[in-house]
Design a protein around this motif. Structure first.
Motif, PDB file in Angstrom:
ATOM      1  N   THR A 259      62.567  38.662  75.150  1.00 40.95           N
ATOM      2  CA  THR A 259      63.660  38.218  76.013  1.00 40.95           C
ATOM      3  C   THR A 259      63.504  36.731  76.277  1.00 40.95           C
ATOM      4  OG1 THR A 259      64.922  38.817  78.004  1.00 40.95           O
ATOM      5  CG2 THR A 259      62.542  38.632  78.256  1.00 40.95           C
ATOM      6  N   GLY A 260      64.509  36.146  76.872  1.00 43.29           N
ATOM      7  CA  GLY A 260      64.484  34.710  77.080  1.00 43.29           C
ATOM      8  C   GLY A 260      64.562  34.321  78.535  1.00 43.29           C
ATOM      9  N   THR A 261      64.254  33.062  78.793  1.00 34.18           N
ATOM     10  CA  THR A 261      64.354  32.535  80.147  1.00 34.18           C
ATOM     11  C   THR A 261      65.784  32.096  80.462  1.00 34.18           C
ATOM     12  OG1 THR A 261      63.729  30.338  79.355  1.00 34.18           O
ATOM     13  CG2 THR A 261      61.960  31.775  80.162  1.00 34.18           C
TER      14      THR A 261
ATOM     15  N   ALA B 194      58.616  30.219  85.139  1.00 30.17           N
ATOM     16  CA  ALA B 194      57.866  30.741  86.284  1.00 30.17           C
ATOM     17  C   ALA B 194      58.638  31.864  86.969  1.00 30.17           C
ATOM     18  CB  ALA B 194      57.572  29.618  87.278  1.00 30.17           C
ATOM     19  N   LEU B 195      59.942  31.674  87.175  1.00 29.96           N
ATOM     20  CA  LEU B 195      60.746  32.692  87.847  1.00 29.96           C
ATOM     21  C   LEU B 195      60.846  33.973  87.008  1.00 29.96           C
ATOM     22  CD1 LEU B 195      63.630  30.471  89.259  1.00 29.96           C
ATOM     23  CD2 LEU B 195      61.798  31.579  90.566  1.00 29.96           C
ATOM     24  N   THR B 196      61.013  33.822  85.697  1.00 30.58           N
ATOM     25  CA  THR B 196      61.103  35.000  84.829  1.00 30.58           C
ATOM     26  C   THR B 196      59.790  35.758  84.804  1.00 30.58           C
ATOM     27  OG1 THR B 196      62.709  33.815  83.453  1.00 30.58           O
ATOM     28  CG2 THR B 196      61.741  35.812  82.535  1.00 30.58           C
ATOM     29  N   ALA B 197      58.693  35.032  84.692  1.00 26.88           N
ATOM     30  CA  ALA B 197      57.381  35.682  84.681  1.00 26.88           C
ATOM     31  C   ALA B 197      57.106  36.388  86.004  1.00 26.88           C
ATOM     32  CB  ALA B 197      56.294  34.648  84.388  1.00 26.88           C
ATOM     33  N   GLU B 198      57.516  35.770  87.109  1.00 27.68           N
ATOM     34  CA  GLU B 198      57.339  36.393  88.423  1.00 27.68           C
ATOM     35  C   GLU B 198      58.151  37.680  88.527  1.00 27.68           C
ATOM     36  OE1 GLU B 198      58.113  35.359  93.152  1.00 27.68           O
ATOM     37  OE2 GLU B 198      58.068  33.752  91.672  1.00 27.68           O
ATOM     38  N   ALA B 199      59.375  37.663  87.991  1.00 26.51           N
ATOM     39  CA  ALA B 199      60.218  38.864  88.006  1.00 26.51           C
ATOM     40  C   ALA B 199      59.586  39.986  87.183  1.00 26.51           C
ATOM     41  CB  ALA B 199      61.604  38.531  87.469  1.00 26.51           C
ATOM     42  N   LEU B 200      58.965  39.638  86.073  1.00 29.24           N
ATOM     43  CA  LEU B 200      58.294  40.657  85.256  1.00 29.24           C
ATOM     44  C   LEU B 200      57.124  41.271  86.016  1.00 29.24           C
ATOM     45  CD1 LEU B 200      58.213  38.909  81.755  1.00 29.24           C
ATOM     46  CD2 LEU B 200      59.736  40.743  82.512  1.00 29.24           C
TER      47      LEU B 200
ATOM     48  N   GLY C  47      55.953  45.223  87.482  1.00 35.94           N
ATOM     49  CA  GLY C  47      54.765  45.820  86.888  1.00 35.94           C
ATOM     50  C   GLY C  47      54.684  45.654  85.389  1.00 35.94           C
ATOM     51  N   LEU C  48      55.354  44.627  84.845  1.00 38.75           N
ATOM     52  CA  LEU C  48      55.368  44.400  83.405  1.00 38.75           C
ATOM     53  C   LEU C  48      54.398  43.296  83.023  1.00 38.75           C
ATOM     54  CD1 LEU C  48      59.221  44.523  82.858  1.00 38.75           C
ATOM     55  CD2 LEU C  48      57.560  46.265  82.202  1.00 38.75           C
ATOM     56  N   ARG C  49      53.856  43.409  81.825  1.00 36.32           N
ATOM     57  CA  ARG C  49      52.917  42.411  81.321  1.00 36.32           C
ATOM     58  C   ARG C  49      53.640  41.421  80.423  1.00 36.32           C
ATOM     59  NH1 ARG C  49      49.293  41.717  76.825  1.00 36.32           N
ATOM     60  NH2 ARG C  49      49.913  43.711  75.897  1.00 36.32           N
ATOM     61  N   CYS C  50      53.497  40.145  80.751  1.00 37.67           N
ATOM     62  CA  CYS C  50      54.021  39.097  79.894  1.00 37.67           C
ATOM     63  C   CYS C  50      52.996  38.841  78.798  1.00 37.67           C
ATOM     64  CB  CYS C  50      54.297  37.826  80.687  1.00 37.67           C
ATOM     65  SG  CYS C  50      54.938  36.470  79.680  1.00 37.67           S
ATOM     66  N   ARG C  51      53.345  39.162  77.568  1.00 37.31           N
ATOM     67  CA  ARG C  51      52.423  38.997  76.445  1.00 37.31           C
ATOM     68  C   ARG C  51      52.148  37.521  76.181  1.00 37.31           C
ATOM     69  NH1 ARG C  51      51.736  41.957  71.643  1.00 37.31           N
ATOM     70  NH2 ARG C  51      50.026  41.037  70.436  1.00 37.31           N
TER      71      ARG C  51
ATOM     72  N   GLU D 260      50.423  27.942  82.138  1.00 40.25           N
ATOM     73  CA  GLU D 260      49.959  27.993  83.531  1.00 40.25           C
ATOM     74  C   GLU D 260      51.001  28.630  84.431  1.00 40.25           C
ATOM     75  OE1 GLU D 260      48.449  24.992  87.087  1.00 40.25           O
ATOM     76  OE2 GLU D 260      48.424  24.318  85.008  1.00 40.25           O
ATOM     77  N   VAL D 261      52.265  28.208  84.296  1.00 37.93           N
ATOM     78  CA  VAL D 261      53.306  28.759  85.176  1.00 37.93           C
ATOM     79  C   VAL D 261      53.663  30.189  84.793  1.00 37.93           C
ATOM     80  CG1 VAL D 261      54.238  26.469  85.680  1.00 37.93           C
ATOM     81  CG2 VAL D 261      55.255  27.840  83.851  1.00 37.93           C
ATOM     82  N   ALA D 262      53.491  30.537  83.525  1.00 38.75           N
ATOM     83  CA  ALA D 262      53.818  31.893  83.079  1.00 38.75           C
ATOM     84  C   ALA D 262      52.696  32.875  83.363  1.00 38.75           C
ATOM     85  CB  ALA D 262      54.124  31.895  81.585  1.00 38.75           C
ATOM     86  N   GLY D 263      51.480  32.363  83.538  1.00 42.59           N
ATOM     87  CA  GLY D 263      50.338  33.260  83.689  1.00 42.59           C
ATOM     88  C   GLY D 263      50.066  34.024  82.401  1.00 42.59           C
ATOM     89  N   ALA D 264      50.421  33.409  81.283  1.00 38.54           N
ATOM     90  CA  ALA D 264      50.280  34.041  79.971  1.00 38.54           C
ATOM     91  C   ALA D 264      50.172  32.937  78.927  1.00 38.54           C
ATOM     92  CB  ALA D 264      51.478  34.950  79.673  1.00 38.54           C
ATOM     93  N   PRO D 265      49.567  33.209  77.789  1.00 37.19           N
ATOM     94  CA  PRO D 265      49.332  32.148  76.810  1.00 37.19           C
ATOM     95  C   PRO D 265      50.589  31.676  76.094  1.00 37.19           C
ATOM     96  CG  PRO D 265      48.645  34.264  75.928  1.00 37.19           C
ATOM     97  CD  PRO D 265      48.966  34.494  77.376  1.00 37.19           C
ATOM     98  N   LEU D 266      50.532  30.442  75.618  1.00 38.25           N
ATOM     99  CA  LEU D 266      51.562  29.932  74.731  1.00 38.25           C
ATOM    100  C   LEU D 266      51.231  30.432  73.329  1.00 38.25           C
ATOM    101  CD1 LEU D 266      54.074  28.100  74.590  1.00 38.25           C
ATOM    102  CD2 LEU D 266      52.540  26.197  74.050  1.00 38.25           C
ATOM    103  N   LEU D 267      52.151  31.175  72.734  1.00 37.15           N
ATOM    104  CA  LEU D 267      51.861  31.877  71.480  1.00 37.15           C
ATOM    105  C   LEU D 267      52.682  31.375  70.298  1.00 37.15           C
ATOM    106  CD1 LEU D 267      51.505  35.582  72.695  1.00 37.15           C
ATOM    107  CD2 LEU D 267      49.707  33.908  72.230  1.00 37.15           C
ATOM    108  N   GLY D 268      53.342  30.244  70.459  1.00 41.93           N
ATOM    109  CA  GLY D 268      54.060  29.725  69.312  1.00 41.93           C
ATOM    110  C   GLY D 268      55.112  28.703  69.682  1.00 41.93           C
ATOM    111  N   ALA D 269      55.584  28.009  68.656  1.00 41.69           N
ATOM    112  CA  ALA D 269      56.668  27.039  68.806  1.00 41.69           C
ATOM    113  C   ALA D 269      57.442  27.037  67.498  1.00 41.69           C
ATOM    114  CB  ALA D 269      56.125  25.648  69.119  1.00 41.69           C
ATOM    115  N   VAL D 270      58.678  27.482  67.556  1.00 43.97           N
ATOM    116  CA  VAL D 270      59.531  27.544  66.365  1.00 43.97           C
ATOM    117  C   VAL D 270      60.266  26.218  66.230  1.00 43.97           C
ATOM    118  CG1 VAL D 270      61.496  28.717  65.298  1.00 43.97           C
ATOM    119  CG2 VAL D 270      59.763  30.035  66.540  1.00 43.97           C
ATOM    120  N   PRO D 271      60.217  25.585  65.070  1.00 43.83           N
ATOM    121  CA  PRO D 271      60.861  24.269  64.921  1.00 43.83           C
ATOM    122  C   PRO D 271      62.368  24.336  65.122  1.00 43.83           C
ATOM    123  CG  PRO D 271      59.414  24.743  63.060  1.00 43.83           C
ATOM    124  CD  PRO D 271      59.532  26.002  63.844  1.00 43.83           C
TER     125      PRO D 271
END
Length: 226
Positions: free
Chosen positions: A7-9, A140-146, A150-154, A178-189
């Motif tokens: 999903t997206g922010t 940050a807001l999306t991660a907080e909502a997850l 009770g959902l885990r942000c991968r 840091e704001v997501a509380g989850a790792p950065l797992l990629g960047a699509v060009p």
């Protein structure tokens, strides 16, 4: 269950192209993949939607399924109501994902407003975020909502990384996890979706971290953009 909710922010952050990259990287690792789009909006009957785009980029061996289609480019619930149709309910999404998971190594459920479905599936959520100014707040807001559900942000994947990132974008490489509380797992060009499909499939693993079947290195990427 091998299900990942993508999903997206916000809108237009690159969810479909990221989903295609995830599917392509998984296929390159010899995994079977299905993509589930619960509700496609803004596309007329017979026109190709997001599932068709994922399959075009990632390859026809990817299974694609759409549960409903609504003609106006609105939020799924609003589009369904205006069309006089029933919305797609979270249990329907969970059942479809579970069915696909029985015959695939990975099921990618792509779309907006999927938190309740993710909770029923007990699946982690991958956030697709923008690169630039303002993305820290929405992430940050999306991660907080997850977390509240009770959902885990991968993790977080940047949906469109420009060739010439500005200062805010470069700083966000350190701040997003840091704001997501989850790792950065990629960047699509930026513009990846315009690549020829074969080139897209070859490059996709280099845009994603090993946790997502890729080879992308967050620390090295950040160091290269200081």
């Amino acid at each position: 269950m091998p299900v990942l909710v993508v999903t997206g922010t916000g809108t237009e952050v690159g969810k479909t192209v990221v989903t295609a990259a995830l599917a392509a990287a998984a296929r390159a690792a010899s995994r079977t993949v299905a993509v589930l789009k619960p509700a496609q909006t803004g596309v007329a009957p017979g026109e190709p939607g997001d599932v068709a785009e994922v399959r075009r980029l990632a390859g026809g061996a990817v299974t694609g399924e759409e549960l409903a289609r609504f003609p106006e480019p609105l939020a799924p619930g609003t589009a369904a109501a205006r069309a006089g149709l029933s919305p797609v309910r979270p249990p329907e999404i969970a059942q479809a994902a579970a069915r696909l998971a029985e015959s695939h190594d990975l099921v990618l459920v792509e779309g907006a407003t999927l938190a309740d479905a993710a909770r029923l599936i007990a699946a982690p959520v991958l956030l697709v975020a923008q690169a630039g100014l303002g993305t820290l707040n929405t992430t940050a807001l999306t991660a907080e909502a997850l977390r509240a559900r009770g959902l885990r942000c991968r993790g977080v994947v940047i949906g469109s990384w420009p060739a010439a990132p500005d200062l805010a974008m470069r700083c966000n490489l350190a701040d997003l996890p840091e704001v997501a509380g989850a790792p950065l797992l990629g960047a699509v060009p930026e513009g990846a979706g315009s690549l020829p499909p074969e080139a897209f499939r070859t490059a996709a693993p280099t845009w994603l971290a090993p946790e997502l079947a890729g080879t992308w290195d967050a620390a090295g990427f950040a160091a290269a953009h200081r």
